[in-house]
Design a protein around this motif. Structure first.
Motif, short mmCIF file in Angstrom:
data_model
loop_
_atom_site.label_atom_id
_atom_site.label_comp_id
_atom_site.label_asym_id
_atom_site.label_seq_id
_atom_site.Cartn_x
_atom_site.Cartn_y
_atom_site.Cartn_z
N ARG A 167 0.84 -1.21 0.00
CA ARG A 167 0.00 0.00 0.00
C ARG A 167 0.87 1.26 0.00
O ARG A 167 0.56 2.24 -0.69
CB ARG A 167 -0.92 -0.01 1.22
CG ARG A 167 -2.02 -1.06 1.18
CD ARG A 167 -3.03 -0.81 2.27
NE ARG A 167 -4.03 -1.88 2.34
CZ ARG A 167 -3.96 -2.91 3.17
NH1 ARG A 167 -2.94 -3.01 4.01
NH2 ARG A 167 -4.90 -3.84 3.18
N ARG A 168 1.93 1.23 0.79
CA ARG A 168 2.82 2.39 0.86
C ARG A 168 3.50 2.64 -0.48
O ARG A 168 3.56 3.79 -0.96
CB ARG A 168 3.87 2.16 1.95
CG ARG A 168 4.89 3.28 2.09
CD ARG A 168 4.22 4.61 2.41
NE ARG A 168 5.21 5.62 2.80
CZ ARG A 168 4.91 6.90 2.96
NH1 ARG A 168 3.68 7.32 2.76
NH2 ARG A 168 5.86 7.75 3.32
N VAL A 169 3.99 1.59 -1.10
CA VAL A 169 4.65 1.73 -2.41
C VAL A 169 3.65 2.23 -3.45
O VAL A 169 3.98 3.06 -4.31
CB VAL A 169 5.26 0.38 -2.83
CG1 VAL A 169 5.75 0.44 -4.27
CG2 VAL A 169 6.42 0.01 -1.91
N THR A 184 10.37 3.70 -7.37
CA THR A 184 9.23 2.86 -7.03
C THR A 184 8.93 1.86 -8.15
O THR A 184 8.69 0.67 -7.89
CB THR A 184 7.98 3.73 -6.78
OG1 THR A 184 8.27 4.67 -5.74
CG2 THR A 184 6.80 2.88 -6.38
N LEU A 185 8.98 2.30 -9.39
CA LEU A 185 8.75 1.41 -10.52
C LEU A 185 9.83 0.34 -10.61
O LEU A 185 9.56 -0.82 -10.95
CB LEU A 185 8.69 2.21 -11.82
CG LEU A 185 7.47 3.13 -11.99
CD1 LEU A 185 7.62 4.00 -13.23
CD2 LEU A 185 6.19 2.30 -12.07
N GLN A 190 11.21 -5.37 -9.92
CA GLN A 190 12.02 -6.42 -9.31
C GLN A 190 11.14 -7.42 -8.55
O GLN A 190 11.32 -8.64 -8.67
CB GLN A 190 13.04 -5.80 -8.36
CG GLN A 190 14.04 -6.79 -7.78
CD GLN A 190 14.93 -7.40 -8.85
OE1 GLN A 190 15.48 -6.71 -9.69
NE2 GLN A 190 15.05 -8.72 -8.83
N TYR A 191 10.19 -6.93 -7.79
CA TYR A 191 9.41 -7.81 -6.93
C TYR A 191 8.32 -8.57 -7.69
O TYR A 191 7.95 -9.68 -7.30
CB TYR A 191 8.81 -7.02 -5.76
CG TYR A 191 9.81 -6.80 -4.65
CD1 TYR A 191 9.77 -7.56 -3.49
CD2 TYR A 191 10.82 -5.85 -4.78
CE1 TYR A 191 10.71 -7.37 -2.48
CE2 TYR A 191 11.75 -5.66 -3.78
CZ TYR A 191 11.69 -6.41 -2.63
OH TYR A 191 12.63 -6.23 -1.64
N THR A 192 7.79 -7.98 -8.75
CA THR A 192 6.81 -8.72 -9.55
C THR A 192 7.48 -9.80 -10.39
O THR A 192 6.79 -10.66 -10.95
CB THR A 192 6.02 -7.77 -10.47
OG1 THR A 192 6.94 -6.97 -11.24
CG2 THR A 192 5.11 -6.86 -9.67
N SER A 193 8.79 -9.79 -10.47
CA SER A 193 9.53 -10.84 -11.19
C SER A 193 9.77 -12.06 -10.31
O SER A 193 10.20 -13.11 -10.81
CB SER A 193 10.87 -10.29 -11.69
OG SER A 193 10.70 -9.20 -12.55
N ASN A 209 -6.88 2.34 -10.05
CA ASN A 209 -6.65 1.60 -11.29
C ASN A 209 -5.15 1.47 -11.54
O ASN A 209 -4.52 2.35 -12.12
CB ASN A 209 -7.33 2.32 -12.45
CG ASN A 209 -7.21 1.54 -13.75
OD1 ASN A 209 -6.63 0.46 -13.78
ND2 ASN A 209 -7.74 2.10 -14.82
N LEU A 210 -4.57 0.38 -11.08
CA LEU A 210 -3.13 0.17 -11.23
C LEU A 210 -2.73 0.08 -12.69
O LEU A 210 -1.75 0.68 -13.12
CB LEU A 210 -2.71 -1.08 -10.47
CG LEU A 210 -1.24 -1.51 -10.66
CD1 LEU A 210 -0.31 -0.45 -10.10
CD2 LEU A 210 -0.99 -2.85 -10.00
N VAL A 211 -3.50 -0.69 -13.46
CA VAL A 211 -3.16 -0.87 -14.87
C VAL A 211 -3.18 0.47 -15.60
O VAL A 211 -2.28 0.78 -16.40
CB VAL A 211 -4.14 -1.87 -15.53
CG1 VAL A 211 -3.87 -1.97 -17.03
CG2 VAL A 211 -4.02 -3.24 -14.88
N GLY A 212 -4.20 1.27 -15.33
CA GLY A 212 -4.28 2.57 -15.98
C GLY A 212 -3.13 3.48 -15.61
O GLY A 212 -2.57 4.19 -16.44
N LEU A 213 -2.73 3.42 -14.34
CA LEU A 213 -1.61 4.25 -13.88
C LEU A 213 -0.31 3.83 -14.54
O LEU A 213 0.45 4.68 -15.03
CB LEU A 213 -1.49 4.13 -12.36
CG LEU A 213 -0.41 4.97 -11.69
CD1 LEU A 213 -0.64 6.46 -11.94
CD2 LEU A 213 -0.35 4.69 -10.20
N LEU A 214 -0.05 2.53 -14.58
CA LEU A 214 1.19 2.05 -15.20
C LEU A 214 1.18 2.31 -16.70
O LEU A 214 2.23 2.64 -17.28
CB LEU A 214 1.35 0.55 -14.92
CG LEU A 214 1.56 0.17 -13.46
CD1 LEU A 214 1.67 -1.35 -13.31
CD2 LEU A 214 2.82 0.83 -12.90
#
Length: 371
Positions: A167-169, A184-185, A190-193, A209-214
């Protein structure tokens, strides 16, 4: 080098023992007091002691910027305890500079830090720094947590997502600060890998909306580092067009270094140069165990910031494209990397440069005490 570290640490230990609060002391009436605040600058002797300790950590910090020193610094237990103690100091106290030095050192040595579990002091303290309001501390903690995740030995510990930290990230992605968002990206990449539930936790607990933000960041115009090539034109900073030139088109001036001198190159070019010297293109029947090849690479560069297994495979498939079945197995994780069999590739005949490199590696290993 190890004996020098011992002497520097031994010099700083008395100061940490006598001057640094562990933690703030509680009086009999329930109030807290920082005895060090009252006495640290009360005499010339105390000021000199503090300045010398700062000098010690400044020396260690400079050592940590050199690759050959990272491993001995990361594995020095007493130094790590002092660094952890320094990171717990209040950022607005008279110890602010000491705390920054400790964080810089931890950021440098993080790739060689081995975590013992989810409650490892390293993770606890870095997680605490992430929730401060100090930009420098957040950036240092983000980069340290990103770098500690490059080591495969830490994957089991880090692959399980911490909901509060996620949540903080996620909140940091919304901050109007390019450097902070970039860090942050990098952390999220790194962590999603990692193999675990981090990606699922990220999607579930991201506010919005995480997908929209990325997706929006794909077209982000950087004010700090303008892109010179399209985003999809590079893989791990290697221009794809340089590795697979098209026919009947003018060749652009090469932008990658001379790979014949890969011993002196940074990753991923060092890995690319080594692969091109070690392997040859083969036919479908030519097969090699990925684990064996990655082991050879690690045995040569293991003390010099080698690529992690996934980054190594990415460089490998750029230099030697793999059959569709191999690509699918890696993409779906249907086959572990230890059991993966590469195709269309074979070992090149042994060259004299290989022998020369072995002598180079042996000399580097003697310098760092590797047997």
């Amino acid at each position: 080098m190890p004996s020098l570290i011992d002497k520097l640490v031994d010099f700083a230990v008395p100061f940490f023992k006598n001057r640094i609060p562990h933690p703030a002391m509680t009086t009999s009436n329930g109030t807290t007091t920082d005895l060090v605040t009252e006495t640290l600058f009360s005499s010339k002797e105390n000021q000199i002691d503090f300045e010398r300790v700062l000098q010690v950590f400044h020396i260690i910090r400079n050592f940590s910027f050199t690759d050959i020193n990272i491993r001995p610094l990361a594995h020095h237990q007493k130094l790590r305890e002092l660094l952890m103690a320094g990171l717990t100091l209040a950022p607005d106290s008279q110890y602010a500079e000491l705390s920054r030095q400790c964080l810089d050192i931890m950021e440098s040595i993080s790739p060689q830090v081995v975590l013992v579990g989810a409650n490892d002091p390293y993770l606890v303290i870095m997680g605490t720094l992430m929730f401060t309001n100090d930009r420098a501390l957040i950036l240092g903690a983000l980069r340290s947590l990103t770098r500690v995740a490059v080591s495969e030995v830490n994957e089991k510990v880090l692959a399980i997502g911490n909901q509060d930290l996620i949540r903080r990230v996620s909140q940091l992605l919304l901050v109007d600060d390019e450097e902070l968002v970039a860090a942050t990206l990098e952390y999220l990449y790194q962590y999603t890998s990692l193999r675990g539930n981090f990606s699922r936790e990220l999607v579930e607990h991201h506010p919005g909306n995480l997908v929209g933000l990325l997706t929006g960041y794909l077209s982000y115009k950087s004010a700090l580092a303008p892109r010179s090539v399209p985003l999809n034109g590079t893989i791990h900073a290697i221009p794809a067009t340089q590795l697979a030139p098209q026919k009947n088109t003018p060749q652009a001036p090469p932008t990658i270094p001379d790979l014949t001198d890969y011993l002196n190159l940074d990753e991923p070019y060092r890995c690319l140069g080594w692969l091109k010297e070690t392997l040859l293109n083969g036919v479908l029947e030519d097969q090699l165990p990925f684990k064996e090849l990655f082991g050879k690479y690690n045995s040569l560069f293991g003390t010099q910031k080698p690529l992690a297994v996934k980054e190594f495979y990415t460089v490998l498939k750029i230099a030697f494209p793999q059959p569709a079945a191999v690509e699918e197995a890696v993409k779906t994780n249907s086959t572990s990397m230890d059991d993966l069999i590469l195709g269309n590739v074979k070992y090149a005949p042994l060259k004299s440069s290989n022998c020369k490199y072995k002598h180079h590696v042996l000399r580097r290993q003697r310098m760092v005490g590797v047997k």
